[in-house]
Write a protein that holds these residues in place. Structure first.
Motif, PDB file in Angstrom:
ATOM      1  N   ALA A 283     -40.461  13.728  -2.526  1.00 50.62           N
ATOM      2  CA  ALA A 283     -39.962  12.002  -2.483  1.00 50.62           C
ATOM      3  C   ALA A 283     -39.444  11.363  -2.469  1.00 50.62           C
ATOM      4  N   THR A 284     -38.275  11.565  -4.304  1.00 48.20           N
ATOM      5  CA  THR A 284     -37.404  10.826  -4.455  1.00 48.20           C
ATOM      6  C   THR A 284     -36.725  11.378  -3.633  1.00 48.20           C
ATOM      7  N   LEU A 285     -35.697  12.860  -3.104  1.00 45.89           N
ATOM      8  CA  LEU A 285     -34.970  12.405  -2.665  1.00 45.89           C
ATOM      9  C   LEU A 285     -35.290  12.033  -0.711  1.00 45.89           C
ATOM     10  N   ASP A 286     -36.543  12.153  -0.135  1.00 46.79           N
ATOM     11  CA  ASP A 286     -36.642  11.351   0.408  1.00 46.79           C
ATOM     12  C   ASP A 286     -35.927   9.831   0.703  1.00 46.79           C
ATOM     13  N   ARG A 287     -36.797   8.951  -0.438  1.00 46.95           N
ATOM     14  CA  ARG A 287     -36.359   7.890  -0.757  1.00 46.95           C
ATOM     15  C   ARG A 287     -34.589   7.613  -1.134  1.00 46.95           C
ATOM     16  N   ARG A 288     -34.210   8.167  -1.495  1.00 47.14           N
ATOM     17  CA  ARG A 288     -33.029   8.687  -1.953  1.00 47.14           C
ATOM     18  C   ARG A 288     -32.152   8.305  -0.533  1.00 47.14           C
ATOM     19  N   GLN A 289     -32.444   9.327   0.906  1.00 49.78           N
ATOM     20  CA  GLN A 289     -32.057   9.456   1.979  1.00 49.78           C
ATOM     21  C   GLN A 289     -31.904   8.958   2.521  1.00 49.78           C
ATOM     22  N   SER A 290     -33.278   7.979   2.378  1.00 53.15           N
ATOM     23  CA  SER A 290     -33.447   6.425   3.283  1.00 53.15           C
ATOM     24  C   SER A 290     -32.292   5.444   3.128  1.00 53.15           C
ATOM     25  N   GLU A 291     -32.519   5.289   1.214  1.00 49.70           N
ATOM     26  CA  GLU A 291     -31.708   4.320   1.389  1.00 49.70           C
ATOM     27  C   GLU A 291     -29.941   4.519   2.213  1.00 49.70           C
ATOM     28  N   LEU A 292     -29.613   5.718   2.096  1.00 49.50           N
ATOM     29  CA  LEU A 292     -28.724   6.281   2.597  1.00 49.50           C
ATOM     30  C   LEU A 292     -27.765   5.409   3.578  1.00 49.50           C
ATOM     31  N   GLU A 293     -29.579   5.954   3.991  1.00 45.49           N
ATOM     32  CA  GLU A 293     -28.260   6.126   5.732  1.00 45.49           C
ATOM     33  C   GLU A 293     -28.910   4.511   6.213  1.00 45.49           C
ATOM     34  N   ASP A 294     -29.675   4.307   5.775  1.00 40.85           N
ATOM     35  CA  ASP A 294     -29.650   2.108   5.915  1.00 40.85           C
ATOM     36  C   ASP A 294     -28.510   1.819   5.104  1.00 40.85           C
ATOM     37  N   ALA A 295     -27.834   2.103   4.035  1.00 39.14           N
ATOM     38  CA  ALA A 295     -26.152   1.265   3.784  1.00 39.14           C
ATOM     39  C   ALA A 295     -25.034   2.649   4.086  1.00 39.14           C
ATOM     40  N   GLU A 296     -25.489   3.455   4.982  1.00 42.09           N
ATOM     41  CA  GLU A 296     -25.003   3.967   5.865  1.00 42.09           C
ATOM     42  C   GLU A 296     -24.807   3.493   7.613  1.00 42.09           C
ATOM     43  N   LEU A 297     -25.511   2.974   7.919  1.00 41.08           N
ATOM     44  CA  LEU A 297     -25.815   2.689   9.202  1.00 41.08           C
ATOM     45  C   LEU A 297     -25.238   0.788   8.712  1.00 41.08           C
ATOM     46  N   GLU A 298     -25.356   0.390   7.951  1.00 42.90           N
ATOM     47  CA  GLU A 298     -25.285  -0.994   7.857  1.00 42.90           C
ATOM     48  C   GLU A 298     -23.735  -1.271   7.515  1.00 42.90           C
ATOM     49  N   LEU A 299     -22.915   0.172   7.355  1.00 48.66           N
ATOM     50  CA  LEU A 299     -21.003   0.229   6.835  1.00 48.66           C
ATOM     51  C   LEU A 299     -21.018   0.500   8.825  1.00 48.66           C
ATOM     52  N   MET A 300     -21.425   1.144   9.128  1.00 51.05           N
ATOM     53  CA  MET A 300     -21.208   1.447  10.569  1.00 51.05           C
ATOM     54  C   MET A 300     -21.017   0.150  11.185  1.00 51.05           C
ATOM     55  N   GLU A 301     -22.253  -0.224  11.530  1.00 53.34           N
ATOM     56  CA  GLU A 301     -22.249  -1.719  12.647  1.00 53.34           C
ATOM     57  C   GLU A 301     -21.041  -2.642  11.767  1.00 53.34           C
ATOM     58  N   GLN A 302     -20.868  -2.636  10.924  1.00 54.66           N
ATOM     59  CA  GLN A 302     -19.737  -3.374   9.993  1.00 54.66           C
ATOM     60  C   GLN A 302     -17.996  -2.946  10.602  1.00 54.66           C
ATOM     61  N   ARG A 303     -18.370  -1.803  10.307  1.00 52.76           N
ATOM     62  CA  ARG A 303     -17.414  -1.072  11.093  1.00 52.76           C
ATOM     63  C   ARG A 303     -16.676  -1.272  12.381  1.00 52.76           C
ATOM     64  N   GLU A 304     -18.179  -1.341  13.486  1.00 49.22           N
ATOM     65  CA  GLU A 304     -17.733  -1.803  14.900  1.00 49.22           C
ATOM     66  C   GLU A 304     -17.698  -2.932  14.751  1.00 49.22           C
ATOM     67  N   GLY A 305     -17.756  -3.573  13.908  1.00 47.40           N
ATOM     68  CA  GLY A 305     -17.139  -5.356  13.970  1.00 47.40           C
ATOM     69  C   GLY A 305     -15.067  -5.290  13.637  1.00 47.40           C
ATOM     70  N   ALA A 306     -15.298  -4.400  12.567  1.00 46.92           N
ATOM     71  CA  ALA A 306     -13.666  -4.285  12.387  1.00 46.92           C
ATOM     72  C   ALA A 306     -13.453  -3.902  13.606  1.00 46.92           C
ATOM     73  N   GLU A 307     -13.953  -2.416  14.203  1.00 48.88           N
ATOM     74  CA  GLU A 307     -13.165  -1.927  14.987  1.00 48.88           C
ATOM     75  C   GLU A 307     -12.669  -3.071  15.964  1.00 48.88           C
ATOM     76  N   GLN A 308     -13.387  -3.915  16.586  1.00 48.20           N
ATOM     77  CA  GLN A 308     -13.664  -4.535  17.654  1.00 48.20           C
ATOM     78  C   GLN A 308     -12.334  -5.750  16.923  1.00 48.20           C
ATOM     79  N   THR A 309     -12.204  -6.523  15.992  1.00 46.82           N
ATOM     80  CA  THR A 309     -10.995  -7.102  15.420  1.00 46.82           C
ATOM     81  C   THR A 309      -9.335  -6.558  15.995  1.00 46.82           C
ATOM     82  N   LEU A 310      -9.606  -4.670  15.689  1.00 44.72           N
ATOM     83  CA  LEU A 310      -8.471  -4.297  15.873  1.00 44.72           C
ATOM     84  C   LEU A 310      -8.076  -4.182  16.821  1.00 44.72           C
ATOM     85  N   ASN A 311      -9.063  -3.557  18.139  1.00 49.63           N
ATOM     86  CA  ASN A 311      -8.453  -3.972  19.389  1.00 49.63           C
ATOM     87  C   ASN A 311      -7.971  -4.696  19.731  1.00 49.63           C
ATOM     88  N   GLU A 312      -8.550  -5.851  19.759  1.00 46.51           N
ATOM     89  CA  GLU A 312      -8.169  -7.747  19.664  1.00 46.51           C
ATOM     90  C   GLU A 312      -7.354  -7.794  18.911  1.00 46.51           C
TER      91      GLU A 312
END
Length: 244
Positions: free
Chosen positions: A103-132
Motif C-alpha cells: 500500500a505504501t509503495l502504491d502511494r509512493r509510485q503514484s506520487e512519483l508518477e504524478d511528479a514525473e508527469l508534471e516534469l514531462m509537461e514542463q519538458r514539452e514547454g521547454a522543448e517548444q521554446t527550444l524549437n522556436e
C-alpha cells in the motif's frame, strides 16, 4: 614648378579617376549588406545564448525525468518482489507487513508518477521554446547568408570597376611629368584631392572665391606655372572656364 598647360589639364582627368577609386573604396566599406550582416551576427549571438539556455533547461528536465523513472522502476521492482512473497504465503504477521508495504509503495509510485508527469509537461514547454529558438536561428542564418551573397556580389562589381579605373589611370599617370605627378600624389594623399579646376574665379578644391592679391597672383601666373591655392594648397588648374 613648371608644367605644360595641357599636362595640368590632364591632372583633372587623373583626379576624376582617383575620385572614382576613392568613392569605390568608400562604397566597399559602407555597403548596406555589411551593416545588415553585423546586425544579424549580433542577433545570432544573442539567440545562440538563448538556445544554450533553452537546451540546458531541456537537459535538466530530461535528467530529472530519468531520475524519477529510475525511482519508479525501483518501486515497481520492490512491489513485484513483495507480491511474489505474498503469493508464496507465510505467517499472518508477515503477510500483513507485506500488504502494508505494498500500500505504501502504491502511494509512493503514484506520487512519483504524478511528479514525473508534471516534469514531462514542463519538458514539452521547454522543448517548444527550444524549437522556436532553433527556428529563429535558422531564419537569421538564412538572412545572413543572403546578405553575405549580396555583399560578395557587390564586392565583385566594385572590384571590376576598380580594375577598370586602375587600368585607365596607369597610362594617364605615366604620360604626366614625374615631378608634377609626385606633387599631385602627395597632395592627394594628404587631402584626398590633388588638383581642382578653377571655375568662375573660385578654387574647385576648397570652393573659396579668389580676390585681391590672391586673384592677381593667379591671373598673372604664366600658363605653364603650377599654381596652388593659398587656402587648401591644392593644384589649381586653369582653363577657359576659370574666369581669370
Amino acid at each position: 614648378m613648371k608644367a605644360a598647360p595641357e599636362a595640368q589639364r590632364r591632372l583633372l582627368d587623373l583626379q576624376a579617376i582617383d575620385t572614382s577609386l576613392a568613392q569605390l573604396a568608400h562604397r566597399r566599406k559602407s555597403l548596406p549588406e555589411l551593416a545588415e550582416i553585423d546586425k544579424i551576427s549580433r542577433e545570432l549571438s544573442a539567440m545562440e545564448d538563448e538556445r544554450v539556455r533553452a537546451q540546458v533547461a531541456v537537459d535538466d528536465l530530461d535528467r530529472d525525468i530519468a531520475r524519477f523513472e529510475k525511482d519508479i522502476e525501483q518501486v515497481r521492482t520492490r512491489k513485484d518482489r513483495d507480491k511474489a512473497r505474498l503469493e508464496a504465503g507465510g505467517a499472518l504477521r508477515e503477510i500483513e507487513g507485506l500488504q502494508h508495504e505494498l500500500a505504501t509503495l502504491d502511494r509512493r509510485q503514484s506520487e512519483l508518477e504524478d511528479a514525473e508527469l508534471e516534469l514531462m509537461e514542463q519538458r514539452e514547454g521547454a522543448e517548444q521554446t527550444l524549437n522556436e529558438v532553433k527556428k529563429r536561428l535558422a531564419e537569421a542564418g538564412e538572412r545572413r547568408r543572403t546578405a553575405e551573397a549580396g555583399r560578395d556580389e557587390a564586392y565583385a562589381d566594385i572590384a571590376k570597376e576598380q580594375e577598370f579605373k586602375t587600368q585607365s589611370r596607369a597610362p594617364l599617370a605615366s604620360d604626366l611629368p614625374p615631378d608634377l605627378l609626385a606633387l599631385y600624389d602627395k597632395i592627394r594623399t594628404d587631402s584626398g584631392l590633388g588638383a581642382a579646376l578653377v571655375r568662375s574665379g573660385r578654387c574647385g578644391g576648397c570652393r573659396i572665391e579668389l580676390y585681391g592679391a590672391d586673384l592677381a597672383r593667379v591671373k598673372s601666373a604664366p600658363a605653364d606655372e603650377v599654381v596652388r591655392c593659398e587656402e587648401c594648397r591644392r593644384i589649381m588648374v586653369r582653363t577657359a572656364e576659370s574666369g581669370l
